[in-house]
Design an enzyme around this catalytic site. Sequence first.
Site, short mmCIF file in Angstrom:
data_model
loop_
_atom_site.label_atom_id
_atom_site.label_comp_id
_atom_site.label_asym_id
_atom_site.label_seq_id
_atom_site.Cartn_x
_atom_site.Cartn_y
_atom_site.Cartn_z
N ARG A 127 -29.79 -13.38 -8.76
CA ARG A 127 -29.70 -12.07 -8.11
C ARG A 127 -28.37 -11.39 -8.42
NH1 ARG A 127 -28.34 -13.25 -1.69
NH2 ARG A 127 -26.97 -15.05 -2.05
N PHE B 85 -42.07 -11.99 0.26
CA PHE B 85 -42.61 -10.77 0.85
C PHE B 85 -43.40 -9.93 -0.15
CE2 PHE B 85 -38.62 -11.15 3.64
CZ PHE B 85 -39.26 -12.07 4.47
N PRO C 299 -58.12 2.17 -2.50
CA PRO C 299 -57.60 1.35 -1.40
C PRO C 299 -56.83 2.24 -0.43
CG PRO C 299 -57.22 0.28 -3.52
CD PRO C 299 -57.67 1.68 -3.82
N HIS D 196 -70.07 8.78 -2.27
CA HIS D 196 -69.72 9.19 -0.91
C HIS D 196 -69.84 10.72 -0.79
CE1 HIS D 196 -67.83 5.30 -1.53
NE2 HIS D 196 -67.71 5.16 -0.22
N HIS E 105 -62.44 7.71 -1.99
CA HIS E 105 -63.91 7.59 -2.02
C HIS E 105 -64.57 8.96 -2.17
CE1 HIS E 105 -62.66 8.01 2.21
NE2 HIS E 105 -63.74 8.77 2.33
N HIS F 83 -71.52 8.93 5.00
CA HIS F 83 -70.19 8.57 4.49
C HIS F 83 -70.27 7.97 3.09
CE1 HIS F 83 -66.39 6.46 3.91
NE2 HIS F 83 -65.90 7.09 4.96
N GLY G 120 -59.58 6.59 7.47
CA GLY G 120 -59.20 5.26 6.98
C GLY G 120 -57.74 5.20 6.59
N GLU H 232 -42.11 -3.06 3.15
CA GLU H 232 -42.33 -3.52 1.78
C GLU H 232 -43.53 -2.86 1.11
OE1 GLU H 232 -40.15 -6.82 3.96
OE2 GLU H 232 -41.93 -5.59 4.37
N HIS I 219 -39.89 -18.36 4.44
CA HIS I 219 -39.25 -17.52 3.43
C HIS I 219 -39.28 -18.13 2.03
CE1 HIS I 219 -37.99 -15.35 6.91
NE2 HIS I 219 -37.16 -14.57 6.27
#
Length: 679
Positions: free
Chosen positions: A376, A456, A138, A49, A89, A283, A179, A430, A492
């Site tokens: 938990r 999640f 990413p 790039h 990139h 690009h 981006g 999250e 859930h």
Amino acid sequence: MTSLNFEEKNKNEAEKKALSSDLKKTLADIAASIRILSMDAVQKANSGHPGLPLGCAEIGAYLFGMVLKHNPKNSSWANRDRFVLSAGHGSMWLYSLLFLSGFNLSLEDIKNFRQLHSKTPGHPEYGDTDGVETTTGPLGQGIGNAVGQALGIKLLENKFNKDSYKIFDAKVYCLMGDGDMMEGVSSEVSSFSGNLQINNLVAIYDANKVCLDGPISESFSDNVKERYESYGWKVYEINGHDFDEIHSVFTLINKGQDRPVLIIAHTIIGKGSPNKAGTSKVHGSPLGAEELKLTKEALGLPLESFYVYPSALEFFKNKLKDEEKLEKNWNDQFKKWSEAFPDLYDEYKKMKERFIPENLENELKALPIKSPIAGRNASHAVIQELAKVMPELYGGSADLSVSDMTMITAYPVVSRGSFKGRNIKYGVREFGMATIASGLTETGMILPFIGTFLTFSDYMRNAIRLASLMKLRVIYHFTHDSIFLGEDGPTHQPIEHYAALRAIPNLHFIRPADANEVKMAWMAALKYHGPTAFSLSRQNLPTLSETDVPYNEGMGRGAYILKKEKKKADFTLIATGSEVELALKVSEELEKMGKGVRVISMPCTQIFDSQDTAYKNSLLGGDIGKRVSIEAGVDLGWHKYIGIDGTAICMKSYGLSAPYEKLAEEFGFTVPSILKRIL
């Protein structure tokens, strides 16, 4: 181009410290060197790039030449400024600057861009290249990592700084692209950092109006300035090719910063390319030999491949002396601080060395936890004990600390203007939380654990993947881990999530059966130099006597025999989590029928897979009867252990909304149902 957007009096004050013509000439030579190295490396690789390096060359020259306080000869110096290229990139821009400024990166490495096992991969990779602070590519995650690093430094400032000693006062700088702005995670982390007023974070937005697919106007029309001001950031706009404007804005920032800063730098992507500048054509593809020649001619650059201006190398060579002196002065101050505050120094060493108490296993085993208890809640009890002896442990949750039980009760919550807490409220963010946690651990001194419901984890998956790629020590504290969370229903209730997380290389996914295995799951996470995901129940589970085994004989093996067959095995039952108790009950009924039964708990398939062949054969080798897996998720992955003819007691659909006892009956997770299936 949009000119510098500040109050006139500040602009005038900044201009009093204007750059000299000689310095601007040197910075221009550095920018020219960035452009040459980037164009030539991309062209040689026939991949890459070139647009960002051509468009951000002046920003890079000024940032590395005038702003960053670091020592390229010691890229792990604790109080260094950090730079994150979120727009990963544009990696050749960063590689060029790391080479020029003296990091352990050679011109030969530049020439090997994107080649097998080179130090210059297609996107920056943490651990592969000296000076790269995090793996990016990413889009949106780099700014999240930068927020985490900046927050981590604020936490360390609060913990260690004294009036006469600034042990930590570094800043984090990040270059974002269009981006990054479009990816939702950037909104999450920018909102989070604005709320906390994290004042050691500076993001530079390469606003070139072009993305990979074409003009940005086709897909993005946000008013970025107003958007970031609404987050609570200070926003400036500059011409990203004008050294005077770049210098002016950084002069103002260095005078004092009370919140995160966004610099909107208007640039031309592929600047200088006669036929491609300002378009998406530059690009993500090499310029091509003819356009490369035309671009160098248009910019007045030498045609020689990989040419570096001697003035650029000389500038950074001289600068390096000052940078090494900067670290030496810090080391002298640090020594005085350590002698003046020996208790704090002891905590510093523990955090730096990722301290684990020597007798931790015995201490955890001795920790009284009632039975039955939800996974938990058992983990919550362990967290309180660990926080007493491990200063590096910081917790947080995505608006669920009262449900996922992640709160460290002896410490306050981190808040605006107060970074003395060890609990971080990430809000319902999250994905952002996971990227920030990676940044926290990248400080080298913080071990974060972050909580939400297991279902999640899908929101977080790409951040978990990058943490796994980097082998970062992050603990994902997932709760409500099966259909047995009950009435909240299928939205859930995780079904496919065990398999999805087990599929990520380097991630240890641990689903403990009871309080004993929860304790040892924490041991496994603390010992592992990589990320760990806990899968913890909402419903109460009895503490099983069979799981009370030494770490090295149980959790440390990933799977172990809970119950040995009394005669030749007719059945081998393998279970995880809340289904381990069920497997033991099934074995009791089978034994009443005269059957030989082996029961195996397999809390972590990844740890088990890493064991030697002899151990794996001792559990699953030879004639051990009919193999049965029992887990309230999809069967994907289980036939590796039970064979093609094995029986998987599993979920074949989504769950339902009902009390968990009714769900067990509905989906066949009862003793009678399982006996009917396997006999």
